[in-house]
Design a protein around this motif. Structure first.
Motif, PDB file in Angstrom:
ATOM      1  N   MET A   1     -13.022  12.007   3.609  1.00  0.00           N
ATOM      2  CA  MET A   1     -11.913  11.145   3.213  1.00  0.00           C
ATOM      3  C   MET A   1     -10.994  11.921   2.293  1.00  0.00           C
ATOM      4  O   MET A   1     -11.432  12.748   1.494  1.00  0.00           O
ATOM      5  N   LYS A   2      -9.692  11.668   2.405  1.00  0.00           N
ATOM      6  CA  LYS A   2      -8.708  12.276   1.518  1.00  0.00           C
ATOM      7  C   LYS A   2      -8.217  11.205   0.546  1.00  0.00           C
ATOM      8  O   LYS A   2      -7.795  10.122   0.959  1.00  0.00           O
ATOM      9  N   LEU A   3      -8.246  11.516  -0.747  1.00  0.00           N
ATOM     10  CA  LEU A   3      -7.924  10.549  -1.791  1.00  0.00           C
ATOM     11  C   LEU A   3      -6.908  11.132  -2.757  1.00  0.00           C
ATOM     12  O   LEU A   3      -7.014  12.299  -3.152  1.00  0.00           O
ATOM     13  N   GLY A   4      -5.932  10.323  -3.142  1.00  0.00           N
ATOM     14  CA  GLY A   4      -4.914  10.798  -4.065  1.00  0.00           C
ATOM     15  C   GLY A   4      -4.473   9.716  -5.036  1.00  0.00           C
ATOM     16  O   GLY A   4      -4.963   8.578  -5.003  1.00  0.00           O
ATOM     17  N   ARG A   5      -3.550  10.088  -5.895  1.00  0.00           N
ATOM     18  CA  ARG A   5      -2.959   9.169  -6.875  1.00  0.00           C
ATOM     19  C   ARG A   5      -1.445   9.216  -6.733  1.00  0.00           C
ATOM     20  O   ARG A   5      -0.861  10.284  -6.614  1.00  0.00           O
ATOM     21  N   ILE A   6      -0.823   8.040  -6.726  1.00  0.00           N
ATOM     22  CA  ILE A   6       0.630   7.961  -6.647  1.00  0.00           C
ATOM     23  C   ILE A   6       1.142   7.054  -7.760  1.00  0.00           C
ATOM     24  O   ILE A   6       0.394   6.253  -8.330  1.00  0.00           O
ATOM     25  N   SER A   7       2.422   7.186  -8.056  1.00  0.00           N
ATOM     26  CA  SER A   7       3.089   6.331  -9.026  1.00  0.00           C
ATOM     27  C   SER A   7       3.982   5.350  -8.276  1.00  0.00           C
ATOM     28  O   SER A   7       4.775   5.761  -7.416  1.00  0.00           O
ATOM     29  N   VAL A   8       3.837   4.066  -8.599  1.00  0.00           N
ATOM     30  CA  VAL A   8       4.611   3.018  -7.935  1.00  0.00           C
ATOM     31  C   VAL A   8       5.505   2.333  -8.970  1.00  0.00           C
ATOM     32  O   VAL A   8       5.033   1.926 -10.039  1.00  0.00           O
ATOM     33  N   ALA A   9       6.774   2.204  -8.666  1.00  0.00           N
ATOM     34  CA  ALA A   9       7.718   1.561  -9.582  1.00  0.00           C
ATOM     35  C   ALA A   9       7.514   0.052  -9.573  1.00  0.00           C
ATOM     36  O   ALA A   9       7.321  -0.558  -8.518  1.00  0.00           O
ATOM     37  N   THR A  10       7.529  -0.569 -10.764  1.00  0.00           N
ATOM     38  CA  THR A  10       7.471  -2.024 -10.908  1.00  0.00           C
ATOM     39  C   THR A  10       8.519  -2.442 -11.932  1.00  0.00           C
ATOM     40  O   THR A  10       9.057  -1.591 -12.661  1.00  0.00           O
ATOM     41  N   PRO A  11       8.836  -3.732 -12.030  1.00  0.00           N
ATOM     42  CA  PRO A  11       9.792  -4.173 -13.048  1.00  0.00           C
ATOM     43  C   PRO A  11       9.340  -3.860 -14.476  1.00  0.00           C
ATOM     44  O   PRO A  11      10.162  -3.854 -15.399  1.00  0.00           O
ATOM     45  N   PHE A  12       8.049  -3.579 -14.653  1.00  0.00           N
ATOM     46  CA  PHE A  12       7.510  -3.328 -15.992  1.00  0.00           C
ATOM     47  C   PHE A  12       7.212  -1.851 -16.225  1.00  0.00           C
ATOM     48  O   PHE A  12       6.547  -1.484 -17.187  1.00  0.00           O
ATOM     49  N   GLY A  13       7.703  -1.006 -15.311  1.00  0.00           N
ATOM     50  CA  GLY A  13       7.461   0.422 -15.438  1.00  0.00           C
ATOM     51  C   GLY A  13       6.533   0.923 -14.348  1.00  0.00           C
ATOM     52  O   GLY A  13       5.976   0.132 -13.572  1.00  0.00           O
ATOM     53  N   PRO A  14       6.337   2.240 -14.273  1.00  0.00           N
ATOM     54  CA  PRO A  14       5.507   2.812 -13.213  1.00  0.00           C
ATOM     55  C   PRO A  14       4.033   2.458 -13.373  1.00  0.00           C
ATOM     56  O   PRO A  14       3.511   2.375 -14.484  1.00  0.00           O
ATOM     57  N   VAL A  15       3.359   2.251 -12.240  1.00  0.00           N
ATOM     58  CA  VAL A  15       1.937   1.937 -12.208  1.00  0.00           C
ATOM     59  C   VAL A  15       1.249   2.956 -11.306  1.00  0.00           C
ATOM     60  O   VAL A  15       1.768   3.314 -10.245  1.00  0.00           O
ATOM     61  N   THR A  16       0.091   3.439 -11.728  1.00  0.00           N
ATOM     62  CA  THR A  16      -0.655   4.408 -10.937  1.00  0.00           C
ATOM     63  C   THR A  16      -1.573   3.687  -9.959  1.00  0.00           C
ATOM     64  O   THR A  16      -2.284   2.753 -10.327  1.00  0.00           O
ATOM     65  N   ARG A  17      -1.563   4.142  -8.713  1.00  0.00           N
ATOM     66  CA  ARG A  17      -2.399   3.551  -7.673  1.00  0.00           C
ATOM     67  C   ARG A  17      -3.225   4.648  -7.003  1.00  0.00           C
ATOM     68  O   ARG A  17      -2.751   5.767  -6.779  1.00  0.00           O
ATOM     69  N   LEU A  18      -4.462   4.302  -6.664  1.00  0.00           N
ATOM     70  CA  LEU A  18      -5.306   5.196  -5.879  1.00  0.00           C
ATOM     71  C   LEU A  18      -5.064   4.933  -4.399  1.00  0.00           C
ATOM     72  O   LEU A  18      -4.966   3.770  -3.976  1.00  0.00           O
ATOM     73  N   VAL A  19      -4.967   6.008  -3.628  1.00  0.00           N
ATOM     74  CA  VAL A  19      -4.659   5.859  -2.203  1.00  0.00           C
ATOM     75  C   VAL A  19      -5.599   6.718  -1.367  1.00  0.00           C
ATOM     76  O   VAL A  19      -6.095   7.754  -1.811  1.00  0.00           O
ATOM     77  N   ALA A  20      -5.854   6.245  -0.155  1.00  0.00           N
ATOM     78  CA  ALA A  20      -6.446   7.077   0.881  1.00  0.00           C
ATOM     79  C   ALA A  20      -5.300   7.697   1.666  1.00  0.00           C
ATOM     80  O   ALA A  20      -4.261   7.051   1.862  1.00  0.00           O
ATOM     81  N   VAL A  21      -5.464   8.937   2.087  1.00  0.00           N
ATOM     82  CA  VAL A  21      -4.389   9.653   2.768  1.00  0.00           C
ATOM     83  C   VAL A  21      -4.741   9.824   4.239  1.00  0.00           C
ATOM     84  O   VAL A  21      -5.806  10.354   4.579  1.00  0.00           O
ATOM     85  N   ASP A  22      -3.839   9.361   5.086  1.00  0.00           N
ATOM     86  CA  ASP A  22      -3.989   9.491   6.532  1.00  0.00           C
ATOM     87  C   ASP A  22      -2.973  10.522   6.997  1.00  0.00           C
ATOM     88  O   ASP A  22      -1.799  10.212   7.204  1.00  0.00           O
ATOM     89  N   THR A  23      -3.400  11.777   7.147  1.00  0.00           N
ATOM     90  CA  THR A  23      -2.462  12.844   7.507  1.00  0.00           C
ATOM     91  C   THR A  23      -2.040  12.757   8.970  1.00  0.00           C
ATOM     92  O   THR A  23      -0.981  13.258   9.335  1.00  0.00           O
ATOM     93  N   VAL A  24      -2.844  12.127   9.806  1.00  0.00           N
ATOM     94  CA  VAL A  24      -2.493  11.985  11.226  1.00  0.00           C
ATOM     95  C   VAL A  24      -1.305  11.045  11.376  1.00  0.00           C
ATOM     96  O   VAL A  24      -0.347  11.323  12.114  1.00  0.00           O
TER      97      VAL A  24
END
Length: 332
Positions: A1-24
């Motif tokens: 499995m490929k796992l990463g971290r991204i930053s998502v914009a919200t009205p209250f500021g950026p929030v960090t989310r854990l994601v699985a990565v589907d390169t296909v």
């Protein structure tokens, strides 16, 4: 499995989310969102589903790894059940450092790099390298992810990169054998040990290890590949490109110490934590020093490793100089 971290914009500021990565499919799956939807389909209330998902998939990858097997088990279940409903195109995400490590440790294990590095600086490798798998500790607070911009430090005239493998620790390690330590590795990522070579040279003469020569930035990403997916670690092809031009190639074969031996040594009389990152040291041909190429503002650096991906960084202009120490008079 490929796992990463991204930053998502919200009205209250950026929030960090854990994601699985589907390169296909060139997409990422928000694990918390997928798990909420999966639990609701099984009868959970939204509040209860959110509470559970946020515990299993917090913004910290290190904290999630610390949960043990339930983290990966739940990630697989969430992706299998609701990936299509929690996906975002890879091209539109803001990547963070793939891991938020409590501690960064960086070793020196690749034979070719050791030989070439010492040839460049006109010195013989110390035989201490044959005695123990040495390492230094770096700050985790300058870690950056894929597509980040790293300012060229104002204090260096020789800014360099180092293409390495970053191993992610999966559980608490204390006084382990190499076989036990190897089984404790959670996954692998690409690690870039940025180096201010002229400052590093001064610091190493003091004999206390690198500081400003290294801690200006550590590139980690673009994601972590778990051990069950990466397979062998000694046959990975590795390449360096700057501004689209390939400058060097190397591979992960021929090391003095294995990852298991390095981690076992680190665990002696110490408690290495889940989410800690320890690095392989630079692959042969994996630094600018070895091929005569410095990094300058405006350069786009790409470090590629087979079965993992490509970690891209842009070199930005220096930050404003506020202060730098002045040489003291000699007093001995």
């Amino acid at each position: 499995m490929k796992l990463g971290r991204i930053s998502v914009a919200t009205p209250f500021g950026p929030v960090t989310r854990l994601v699985a990565v589907d390169t296909v499919e060139s997409r990422v799956i928000d694990l918390a969102t997928a798990e909420i939807l999966r639990l609701q389909a099984k009868g959970a209330t939204q509040e209860a589903a959110q509470r559970f998902a946020s515990a299993i998939f917090p913004g910290s990858m290190s904290a999630a790894i610390g949960l043990g097997d339930i983290f990966l088990e739940t990630a697989h279940e969430a992706v299998q059940a609701r990936a299509d409903d929690a996906s975002t195109a890879t091209s539109s995400v803001n990547w963070l450092s793939a891991i938020d490590p409590p501690v960064i440790r960086d070793g020196l294990t690749f034979v070719k790099h050791i030989k070439q590095f010492h040839e460049r600086i006109g010195a013989e490798p110390t035989e201490a390298l044959l005695e123990i798998p040495g390492y230094f500790k770096g700050t985790p607070f300058t870690a950056v992810g894929h597509d980040a911009e790293v300012p060229k430090p104002f204090y260096t005239d020789y800014f360099d990169y180092e293409l390495e493998l970053g191993y992610i620790v999966g559980r608490v390690c204390h006084n382990l054998t190499p076989d036990e330590a190897q089984r404790a590795i959670f996954g692998v990522t690409i690690f870039n040990d940025f180096s201010a070579r002229d400052i590093q040279k001064l610091e190493m003469k003091i004999g206390m290890g690198p500081g400003k020569g290294k801690d200006c930035a550590f590139g980690i990403g673009p994601w972590i590949v778990t051990m069950d997916e990466i397979g062998r670690l000694d046959d990975l092809e590795m390449a360096v490109r700057i501004n689209g031009k390939e400058y060097s190639r190397g591979d992960s074969a021929e090391t003095i110490w294995t990852p298991g031996e390095s981690l076992a040594y680190m665990s002696i009389s110490e408690y290495v934590q889940p989410g800690d990152l320890f690095a392989s040291g630079t692959v042969g041909n994996g630094s600018g020093l070895e091929i005569g190429r410095k990094l300058e503002a405006g350069d786009v650096l790409e470090l590629e490793v087979s079965r993992i991906g490509t970690l891209r960084t842009k070199i930005g202009p220096p930050e404003e100089k506020r202060w730098w120490p002045e040489r003291r008079r000699k007093f001995w």
